[in-house]
Scaffold this motif. Structure first.
Motif, PDB file in Angstrom:
ATOM      1  N   LEU A  66      -5.753   1.871  -5.404  1.00  0.00           N
ATOM      2  CA  LEU A  66      -5.275   2.169  -4.056  1.00  0.00           C
ATOM      3  C   LEU A  66      -6.366   1.882  -3.025  1.00  0.00           C
ATOM      4  O   LEU A  66      -6.090   1.297  -1.971  1.00  0.00           O
ATOM      5  CB  LEU A  66      -4.819   3.627  -3.970  1.00  0.00           C
ATOM      6  CG  LEU A  66      -4.151   4.048  -2.661  1.00  0.00           C
ATOM      7  CD1 LEU A  66      -2.930   3.194  -2.375  1.00  0.00           C
ATOM      8  CD2 LEU A  66      -3.769   5.514  -2.737  1.00  0.00           C
ATOM      9  N   LYS A  67      -7.584   2.241  -3.351  1.00  0.00           N
ATOM     10  CA  LYS A  67      -8.694   1.984  -2.437  1.00  0.00           C
ATOM     11  C   LYS A  67      -8.890   0.479  -2.244  1.00  0.00           C
ATOM     12  O   LYS A  67      -9.145   0.010  -1.121  1.00  0.00           O
ATOM     13  CB  LYS A  67      -9.974   2.624  -2.962  1.00  0.00           C
ATOM     14  CG  LYS A  67     -11.135   2.498  -2.020  1.00  0.00           C
ATOM     15  CD  LYS A  67     -12.346   3.246  -2.511  1.00  0.00           C
ATOM     16  CE  LYS A  67     -13.472   3.076  -1.506  1.00  0.00           C
ATOM     17  NZ  LYS A  67     -14.668   3.791  -1.861  1.00  0.00           N
TER      18      LYS A  67
ATOM     19  N   LYS B  94       1.060   4.187  -2.883  1.00  0.00           N
ATOM     20  CA  LYS B  94       0.860   5.613  -2.597  1.00  0.00           C
ATOM     21  C   LYS B  94       2.037   6.426  -3.098  1.00  0.00           C
ATOM     22  O   LYS B  94       1.876   7.503  -3.680  1.00  0.00           O
ATOM     23  CB  LYS B  94       0.682   5.837  -1.096  1.00  0.00           C
ATOM     24  CG  LYS B  94      -0.666   5.438  -0.570  1.00  0.00           C
ATOM     25  CD  LYS B  94      -0.761   5.705   0.917  1.00  0.00           C
ATOM     26  CE  LYS B  94      -2.106   5.265   1.461  1.00  0.00           C
ATOM     27  NZ  LYS B  94      -2.203   5.458   2.921  1.00  0.00           N
ATOM     28  N   GLU B  95       3.240   5.896  -2.872  1.00  0.00           N
ATOM     29  CA  GLU B  95       4.461   6.585  -3.276  1.00  0.00           C
ATOM     30  C   GLU B  95       4.545   6.741  -4.792  1.00  0.00           C
ATOM     31  O   GLU B  95       4.986   7.773  -5.297  1.00  0.00           O
ATOM     32  CB  GLU B  95       5.658   5.777  -2.763  1.00  0.00           C
ATOM     33  CG  GLU B  95       6.980   6.464  -2.910  1.00  0.00           C
ATOM     34  CD  GLU B  95       8.085   5.626  -2.326  1.00  0.00           C
ATOM     35  OE1 GLU B  95       8.920   5.140  -3.122  1.00  0.00           O
ATOM     36  OE2 GLU B  95       8.108   5.447  -1.092  1.00  0.00           O
TER      37      GLU B  95
ATOM     38  N   THR C  56       0.837  -1.201   0.000  1.00  0.00           N
ATOM     39  CA  THR C  56       0.000   0.000   0.000  1.00  0.00           C
ATOM     40  C   THR C  56       0.871   1.249   0.000  1.00  0.00           C
ATOM     41  O   THR C  56       0.610   2.196  -0.759  1.00  0.00           O
ATOM     42  CB  THR C  56      -0.930   0.001   1.235  1.00  0.00           C
ATOM     43  OG1 THR C  56      -1.713  -1.190   1.210  1.00  0.00           O
ATOM     44  CG2 THR C  56      -1.851   1.211   1.233  1.00  0.00           C
TER      45      THR C  56
ATOM     46  N   PRO D  50      -6.387   5.853  -8.010  1.00  0.00           N
ATOM     47  CA  PRO D  50      -7.145   5.912  -6.754  1.00  0.00           C
ATOM     48  C   PRO D  50      -8.029   4.684  -6.507  1.00  0.00           C
ATOM     49  O   PRO D  50      -8.158   4.232  -5.370  1.00  0.00           O
ATOM     50  CB  PRO D  50      -8.005   7.168  -6.906  1.00  0.00           C
ATOM     51  CG  PRO D  50      -7.272   8.018  -7.885  1.00  0.00           C
ATOM     52  CD  PRO D  50      -6.569   7.072  -8.806  1.00  0.00           C
TER      53      PRO D  50
ATOM     54  N   GLU E  12      -6.145  -0.785   0.014  1.00  0.00           N
ATOM     55  CA  GLU E  12      -6.402  -0.405   1.410  1.00  0.00           C
ATOM     56  C   GLU E  12      -7.483  -1.291   2.022  1.00  0.00           C
ATOM     57  O   GLU E  12      -7.436  -1.609   3.213  1.00  0.00           O
ATOM     58  CB  GLU E  12      -6.777   1.073   1.506  1.00  0.00           C
ATOM     59  CG  GLU E  12      -5.590   1.983   1.283  1.00  0.00           C
ATOM     60  CD  GLU E  12      -5.960   3.447   1.185  1.00  0.00           C
ATOM     61  OE1 GLU E  12      -7.157   3.768   0.969  1.00  0.00           O
ATOM     62  OE2 GLU E  12      -5.056   4.280   1.317  1.00  0.00           O
TER      63      GLU E  12
END
Length: 113
Positions: free
Chosen positions: A48-49, A39-40, A35, A45, A52
């Motif tokens: 990423l969601k 992000k880095e 994760t 998005p 997460e």
């Protein structure tokens, strides 16, 4: 009635749950690193969601596994006490159960620290 067979089963259950707990902890570390990496790198998005969500699911499994391990430890202690009351104090199953109890308690101490 407490038997050595039941004691072996309870001991094996504790051993399996410790392995399961370690597995979940390692999974959380891997997913957290993944994760952070996403992000880095500025990942999409949506992706990423989703990542997460996977991480949150992994984190939720640890308290559940700890609760099952605590319950299993209590069962093992009760069965061992019952066997010791019936004058069965020696044997490989008894020694293995005692060492498993120490191992699980040590696991809880290191997790609480």
């Amino acid at each position: 009635m407490a038997t050595l067979r039941n004691l072996k089963i309870k001991t094996s259950t504790c051993r399996r749950l410790i392995k399961e707990l370690h597995s979940y902890e390692e999974e959380v570390e891997r997913e957290a690193a993944k994760t952070a990496d996403m992000k880095e790198k500025g990942a999409d998005p949506y992706d990423l969601k989703q990542q997460e969500s996977v991480l949150a699911e992994s984190r939720m499994m640890i308290p559940d596994c700890r609760k099952r391990l605590e319950s299993s430890l209590a069962d093992l202690k009760a069965l061992l006490a019952e066997l010791e009351e019936s004058n069965e104090k020696e044997g490989p199953e008894i020694d293995e159960a005692r060492s498993m109890i120490l191992e699980v308690e040590k696991e809880f101490q290191t997790a609480d620290a």
